[in-house]
Design a protein around this motif. Sequence first.
Motif, PDB file in Angstrom:
ATOM      1  N   PRO A   1      49.238  76.511  44.584  1.00 53.54           N
ATOM      2  CA  PRO A   1      48.713  75.183  45.645  1.00 53.54           C
ATOM      3  C   PRO A   1      50.193  75.059  46.530  1.00 53.54           C
ATOM      4  O   PRO A   1      51.151  75.440  46.040  1.00 53.54           O
ATOM      5  CB  PRO A   1      48.628  74.181  44.627  1.00 53.54           C
ATOM      6  N   VAL A   2      49.845  74.620  47.802  1.00 57.43           N
ATOM      7  CA  VAL A   2      50.611  73.965  48.409  1.00 57.43           C
ATOM      8  C   VAL A   2      51.596  72.990  48.012  1.00 57.43           C
ATOM      9  O   VAL A   2      50.886  71.980  47.539  1.00 57.43           O
ATOM     10  CB  VAL A   2      49.917  73.641  50.002  1.00 57.43           C
TER      11      VAL A   2
ATOM     12  N   ARG B   1      54.472  65.014  51.833  1.00 62.15           N
ATOM     13  CA  ARG B   1      53.278  65.602  52.567  1.00 62.15           C
ATOM     14  C   ARG B   1      52.954  66.885  52.182  1.00 62.15           C
ATOM     15  O   ARG B   1      53.547  67.612  51.364  1.00 62.15           O
ATOM     16  CB  ARG B   1      53.264  65.421  53.991  1.00 62.15           C
ATOM     17  N   GLN B   2      51.854  67.376  52.644  1.00 63.10           N
ATOM     18  CA  GLN B   2      51.708  68.942  52.114  1.00 63.10           C
ATOM     19  C   GLN B   2      52.644  69.900  52.966  1.00 63.10           C
ATOM     20  O   GLN B   2      53.047  69.717  54.274  1.00 63.10           O
ATOM     21  CB  GLN B   2      50.321  69.515  52.920  1.00 63.10           C
TER      22      GLN B   2
ATOM     23  N   TYR C   1      44.604  69.559  45.992  1.00 61.40           N
ATOM     24  CA  TYR C   1      44.259  70.815  45.235  1.00 61.40           C
ATOM     25  C   TYR C   1      45.342  71.333  44.325  1.00 61.40           C
ATOM     26  O   TYR C   1      45.482  72.274  43.823  1.00 61.40           O
ATOM     27  CB  TYR C   1      44.062  71.957  46.350  1.00 61.40           C
TER      28      TYR C   1
ATOM     29  N   ARG D   1      44.517  75.657  52.061  1.00 58.95           N
ATOM     30  CA  ARG D   1      44.867  75.046  50.778  1.00 58.95           C
ATOM     31  C   ARG D   1      43.821  75.452  49.765  1.00 58.95           C
ATOM     32  O   ARG D   1      44.572  75.635  48.603  1.00 58.95           O
ATOM     33  CB  ARG D   1      45.152  73.579  51.117  1.00 58.95           C
TER      34      ARG D   1
ATOM     35  N   LEU E   1      53.006  72.747  54.598  1.00 58.90           N
ATOM     36  CA  LEU E   1      52.251  73.804  55.076  1.00 58.90           C
ATOM     37  C   LEU E   1      52.651  73.604  56.625  1.00 58.90           C
ATOM     38  O   LEU E   1      52.431  72.359  57.335  1.00 58.90           O
ATOM     39  CB  LEU E   1      50.764  73.319  55.214  1.00 58.90           C
TER      40      LEU E   1
ATOM     41  N   THR F   1      42.951  74.273  57.792  1.00 59.14           N
ATOM     42  CA  THR F   1      44.042  73.545  56.942  1.00 59.14           C
ATOM     43  C   THR F   1      43.333  73.589  55.693  1.00 59.14           C
ATOM     44  O   THR F   1      43.940  73.969  54.417  1.00 59.14           O
ATOM     45  CB  THR F   1      44.678  72.496  57.353  1.00 59.14           C
ATOM     46  N   HIS F   2      42.170  73.139  55.666  1.00 60.46           N
ATOM     47  CA  HIS F   2      41.616  72.854  54.300  1.00 60.46           C
ATOM     48  C   HIS F   2      41.296  74.124  53.546  1.00 60.46           C
ATOM     49  O   HIS F   2      41.638  74.331  52.367  1.00 60.46           O
ATOM     50  CB  HIS F   2      40.325  71.957  54.633  1.00 60.46           C
TER      51      HIS F   2
ATOM     52  N   ASP G   1      50.534  68.904  47.905  1.00 59.12           N
ATOM     53  CA  ASP G   1      48.933  68.808  48.162  1.00 59.12           C
ATOM     54  C   ASP G   1      48.523  68.226  47.162  1.00 59.12           C
ATOM     55  O   ASP G   1      48.227  68.769  46.079  1.00 59.12           O
ATOM     56  CB  ASP G   1      48.385  70.052  48.412  1.00 59.12           C
ATOM     57  N   ASP G   2      48.197  66.693  46.941  1.00 62.34           N
ATOM     58  CA  ASP G   2      47.765  66.104  45.836  1.00 62.34           C
ATOM     59  C   ASP G   2      46.075  66.290  45.609  1.00 62.34           C
ATOM     60  O   ASP G   2      45.692  65.648  44.983  1.00 62.34           O
ATOM     61  CB  ASP G   2      48.005  64.434  46.038  1.00 62.34           C
TER      62      ASP G   2
END
Length: 83
Positions: free
Chosen positions: A16-17, A32-33, A23, A7, A35, A3-4, A20-21
């Motif tokens: 960026p996703v 939330r992300q 990246y 992202r 993803l 996941t990392h 995603d706070d």
Amino acid sequence: GRTHQIRLQLAHIGCPVTGDDMYGKASGLISRQALHSYVTFVPHPETEKVLQLKAPIREDMLSLIRTVFKNFDEVLSLIDGAI
């Protein structure tokens, strides 16, 4: 983990996703992300038959898709049609 890496790589190419706070930036559209793996294909460890595993799309993700894509039904048809 994976996941990392996803992202990080998406942020690196300027995509960026959403939400995603780390990246990208937080979003008012989802808490939330955004993803999600809707479908994954894996070989069975003994038979090697390819298994298709689906995870339902959560309501917050569906709400995001409805907001971002005005042609919501077409987007979901494309997702299902691709598998």
